[in-house]
Write an enzyme that holds these catalytic residues in place. Structure first.
Site, PDB file in Angstrom:
ATOM      1  N   ARG A 187      10.342  -4.520  24.292  1.00 24.23           N
ATOM      2  CA  ARG A 187      11.359  -4.917  23.173  1.00 24.23           C
ATOM      3  C   ARG A 187      11.398  -4.118  22.210  1.00 24.23           C
ATOM      4  NH1 ARG A 187       8.694 -10.727  21.955  1.00 24.23           N
ATOM      5  NH2 ARG A 187       7.056  -9.352  22.310  1.00 24.23           N
TER       6      ARG A 187
ATOM      7  N   GLN B  89       4.930  -7.940  -6.791  1.00 24.80           N
ATOM      8  CA  GLN B  89       6.089  -7.207  -6.681  1.00 24.80           C
ATOM      9  C   GLN B  89       6.272  -6.373  -5.314  1.00 24.80           C
ATOM     10  OE1 GLN B  89       7.660  -6.090 -10.479  1.00 24.80           O
ATOM     11  NE2 GLN B  89       8.563  -4.298  -9.384  1.00 24.80           N
TER      12      GLN B  89
ATOM     13  N   ASN C  97       8.550  -3.114  -4.041  1.00 25.05           N
ATOM     14  CA  ASN C  97       9.394  -2.049  -4.388  1.00 25.05           C
ATOM     15  C   ASN C  97       9.891  -1.265  -3.111  1.00 25.05           C
ATOM     16  OD1 ASN C  97       9.139  -3.012  -6.967  1.00 25.05           O
ATOM     17  ND2 ASN C  97       7.620  -1.373  -7.228  1.00 25.05           N
TER      18      ASN C  97
ATOM     19  N   ARG D 226       8.719  12.347  -5.488  1.00 30.51           N
ATOM     20  CA  ARG D 226       8.803  11.358  -6.413  1.00 30.51           C
ATOM     21  C   ARG D 226       7.220  11.141  -6.967  1.00 30.51           C
ATOM     22  NH1 ARG D 226      13.226   7.276  -6.175  1.00 30.51           N
ATOM     23  NH2 ARG D 226      14.341   7.624  -4.198  1.00 30.51           N
TER      24      ARG D 226
ATOM     25  N   HIS E  86       3.296   9.097 -10.574  1.00 29.37           N
ATOM     26  CA  HIS E  86       3.345   7.892 -11.309  1.00 29.37           C
ATOM     27  C   HIS E  86       2.020   6.878 -11.473  1.00 29.37           C
ATOM     28  CE1 HIS E  86       7.669   8.413 -10.087  1.00 29.37           C
ATOM     29  NE2 HIS E  86       7.453   9.214 -11.219  1.00 29.37           N
TER      30      HIS E  86
ATOM     31  N   LYS F  77      -1.640  -0.307  -5.524  1.00 25.96           N
ATOM     32  CA  LYS F  77      -0.147  -0.321  -4.722  1.00 25.96           C
ATOM     33  C   LYS F  77      -0.785  -0.165  -3.118  1.00 25.96           C
ATOM     34  CE  LYS F  77       2.327   2.490  -8.018  1.00 25.96           C
ATOM     35  NZ  LYS F  77       3.016   3.777  -8.232  1.00 25.96           N
TER      36      LYS F  77
ATOM     37  N   HIS G 173       0.103   8.440  -8.107  1.00 23.98           N
ATOM     38  CA  HIS G 173       0.782   8.421  -6.908  1.00 23.98           C
ATOM     39  C   HIS G 173       1.971   9.158  -7.010  1.00 23.98           C
ATOM     40  CE1 HIS G 173       3.235   6.332  -3.922  1.00 23.98           C
ATOM     41  NE2 HIS G 173       2.386   6.765  -2.983  1.00 23.98           N
TER      42      HIS G 173
ATOM     43  N   TYR H 255       6.441  -0.552  -1.422  1.00 23.30           N
ATOM     44  CA  TYR H 255       5.180  -0.440  -2.050  1.00 23.30           C
ATOM     45  C   TYR H 255       5.056  -1.989  -2.341  1.00 23.30           C
ATOM     46  CZ  TYR H 255       7.237   4.090  -4.057  1.00 23.30           C
ATOM     47  OH  TYR H 255       7.931   5.241  -4.293  1.00 23.30           O
TER      48      TYR H 255
END
Length: 200
Positions: free
Chosen positions: A23, A47, A49, A59, A62, A72, A119, A132
């Site tokens: 599967r 949260q 993201n 990116r 941060h 995170k 990160h 995240y």
């Protein structure tokens, strides 16, 4: 699920067991009790993201000012990224040190990144989708950005011919400039404020 602390305190590589059959596949991507038991760093998800990036996008770097701080749990659910973590905790024995880990949709590895660490990632597939899990909600005015191309940091990005950066990241200060602003988290403060996390 196997969890290994890498060369920077508070950075753990998570290797889930992937069960494959005709599967497709199934895996336990995140288990708070296992993470806490194996790292000594409890993480309550506040949260989630998701970012979608084109090949060549970088990116980062941060982090969230502490307090409130933000840990995170990062994984690439589609495509491949080179995920980079840099220790920006002033006073840390590994301050300024970085590491890079490939995250992809085949091995399904994840990275746990403690609060106070910088990160970022580079997308090396045509499209990369990264999720995240965060232990804090976004708080306006607490975001810290450090230039991902800071020559003194010399972060281990993959070779990218046409780098795609946001204006915010392209114009972000270097690590030295950010430290001079006095906004970086202090290693000893983090250990005092969150002792349960600081001894993973």
């Amino acid at each position: 699920m196997e969890i290994e602390e890498l060369g920077i305190e508070g950075v753990h590589l998570v290797r889930p067991q992937v069960h494959e059959d005709t599967r497709g596949a199934f895996l336990e991507l995140f288990a708070a009790h296992r993470l806490a038991a194996l790292t000594g760093r409890p993480m309550n998800v506040a949260q989630v993201n998701c970012s979608v990036s084109r090949r060549g996008t970088i990116r980062g770097i941060h982090l969230t000012a502490a307090p409130p701080g933000e840990a995170k749990y990062v994984t690439c659910v589609s495509g491949t990224v080179i995920d980079v973590v840099v220790d920006v905790r002033v006073g840390s024995p590994t301050y300024g040190r970085s590491l890079a880990v490939e995250l992809d949709d085949r091995r399904r590895h994840a990275l746990y990144i403690a609060e106070g660490l910088g990160h970022g990632f580079a997308a090396v597939s045509d499209t990369a989708v990264v999720t995240y899990l965060c232990d804090n909600t976004y708080t306006p005015g607490t975001a810290i950005s450090i230039n991902p191309l800071d020559p003194q940091l010399a972060l281990p990005w993959p070779p990218v011919t046409d780098i795609i950066l946001s204006d915010k990241d392209r114009n972000a200060p270097t690590l030295a400039q950010t430290e001079a602003l006095g906004v970086l988290p202090r290693y000893d403060d983090l250990r005092t404020r969150t002792p349960a996390r600081a001894h993973g």
